[in-house]
Design an enzyme around this catalytic site. Sequence first.
Site, short mmCIF file in Angstrom:
data_model
loop_
_atom_site.label_atom_id
_atom_site.label_comp_id
_atom_site.label_asym_id
_atom_site.label_seq_id
_atom_site.Cartn_x
_atom_site.Cartn_y
_atom_site.Cartn_z
N TYR A 132 39.05 -26.12 -63.23
CA TYR A 132 39.54 -25.35 -62.09
C TYR A 132 39.85 -24.37 -62.24
CZ TYR A 132 39.13 -30.14 -60.13
OH TYR A 132 38.97 -31.17 -60.01
N THR A 133 40.60 -23.69 -62.98
CA THR A 133 41.26 -22.65 -63.14
C THR A 133 40.87 -21.38 -64.46
OG1 THR A 133 42.66 -23.48 -65.39
CG2 THR A 133 43.26 -23.34 -63.65
#
Length: 739
Positions: A132-133
């Site tokens: 997600y990052t």
Amino acid sequence: MPRKTKREVKKEYVEKKAETEDIVDTLKENYMPYAMSVIVSRAIPQIDGFKPSHRKLLYTMYKMGLIKGNRKKSATIVGETMKLNPHSDMAIYETMVKLARGNESLLHPYVDSKGNFGKQSSRDMQFAAPRYTEAKLMPLCNELFSEIDMDTVDLVDNYDSTMKEPTLLPTTFPNILVKSNKGIAVGMASSIPSFNLGEVCNYTVEKIKKKKVELFDFIPGPDFPSGGELLFDKKEMEEIYRTGRGSFKLRGRYRYLKKENLIEIYEIPYTATVESVIEKIIEMMKQGRLKEVVDIRDESDLGGLKIALDVRKTVDVEKTMAKLFRYTPLEDSYSCNFNVLCNHTPKVMGIDEILDEWISFRRTCILRKTAYQIDKKLHRLFLLRGLEKILLDIDAAIRIIRDTEKEKDVLKNLMENFGIDEVQGEYILEIKLRNLNKEYILNKIEETQTLEKEVSDLKELYTDEALQDKLMIKELKRVGKQYAQERKTEISKKEEVIVHVEDTKIESYPVTVFLTEHGYLKKIPDTSLRAYSEQKLKDDDRMFMSLEASNDDTLLLLSDKHKMYQLRISDMEDTKASAFGVFLQNYLELSADEHIIYMQHPKDYRGHFVFVFENGKFAKIPLSSYQTKGYRKKLVGAYSDKSPLVEALFMEEEEEILIKTALDKVLLVPMQNINPILNRGSQGIQVARLSKKDRVVSARLADEEDKENFSFARTKKIPIAPKAMRNDVQTQISFTEKL
């Protein structure tokens, strides 16, 4: 003969190996390599300021082009890093999180992050999964990698010899002091706080110039990304700066909003978390020790950290905060241990010594970079000089090329006619036909002259330390100007801050303290005790000891684990005879098998403790030996552990002690004949000379009846053998009843 099972064969092998293998050899062969691997390859930073895990991650991101390009998914970066760091993908990602801007754990982060990377100031706020990052390198990383391809540092094979990785990064500033580092190795640890980059660069410049300057004028103290307030003590900080060891205090910062009756804590110590601070404040509120605070809330948001305290209108804010600083993590200690790997050897150094090592390392980088540049420019100059020979008679060169029948002979003919070597010839033949003009020829001749000047300057730089110092100073000034930021941690003199002092106005009234066998303790005011004399106990419990005292007294509690606990009687709530009281196992945080065996209130610390041991020794310890400057909850080593304790007794004045042994022998000992011992852990003085089968089983302070009945056993000399019990009935009854 029956065939042996695999388990039996393995057992025989292990037993045989254990018989023949020396423990020293085992440690050398198995443990020492592991210990050295942890020290050198994991836990201790090197002079560039990085541990191997940091260096591998950042170098991978550099090779991925993330110093200028767009961000990439963290999962992709982690996967690429595993080519250098073959450990858990989550371990690599956690390393990235700690280096990231979003985590706020570094003054100067190295990873430009996007997404939830958690917060260093929060225990419970977890970072998002790597899918997600996103991340890339921060601009500061240019100072780590700008010279990496110029042979400034050694490159070694990775774990499977498929690619190269650097052993160090050629940092252009003392990153070892700017980046905070903590690590626990085998038998040693490292803990280096972060310092302000601008301050470090300015001081290093003065150090290179060899000027005698005051270190504190440039670096007044560590600087943390969490801000806060550093309580400066010059002696403590001088010790840390000089030896690399020591500790200092950090405080949070707050503001008071008078209209709202609100205290806002907006910075906390680097070592604390929001949750730990709030939990401790709530605990104090529940215990009634923080009546000034009505409510507490965590109002941290994207704007930053904020703990809100609703307080009463009449509150003294400074005194309330002084109390919070004393009893909560809002004030905490930071322990320093400047342990750095220098040439693969761990070494604890002060700031000046660390900077000396970094300057030496940086000088080596400059020398290697200069040698690399000289080689490159000499090679280019060599090619241009070959071209120069051709350009002197370009028509002849063209004629040779045109008249040569076979392509393979062109290079050979040029070399023979112009006196050039193969490398120069290949370079000339690669020149395009369109470049064979007057302008091109003049430019190349001019470039030759420029290169000659550059090579001359580089050779001078390589041999002149003054020029190397000048270059280092120029780089440090540039880095300081480009990346330095304002100090975040405020410096305050330790002696000027407000320190909480316990309120001495404690109400004084008579109380009786009761201790039960199961470890319940209760304080009952004498007024309540007169009304309800019968004590409520658990079914299988019974009263063990009682003591008349005052509410403003301190209680000393001895445990069977050779510890003494200090307890303010006023801290306990008044109870009635119908209550069980407090359970000391929880209240004093005793270990599971620890029990309180004696209690006493010291008054003015007059008198003596007398410890009677099974082996017949007495330890007469002045009560003043247990007096401490501050309020210390627990004291370890309260009495000797060399022989089992039979009884602990307290005497305000010199008295006589009656002891009985397992063989029904007695001894009456006048304590004025025994000298006091200041050492709490003393084994004591041999008083009763016992046979091998005998031991002391009981002891008590002798009353008038004892002194009369057992006068035959009184002794003036020590050590002495106990006397046999007389057969008269009165003596036997007297002894049995009192025991």
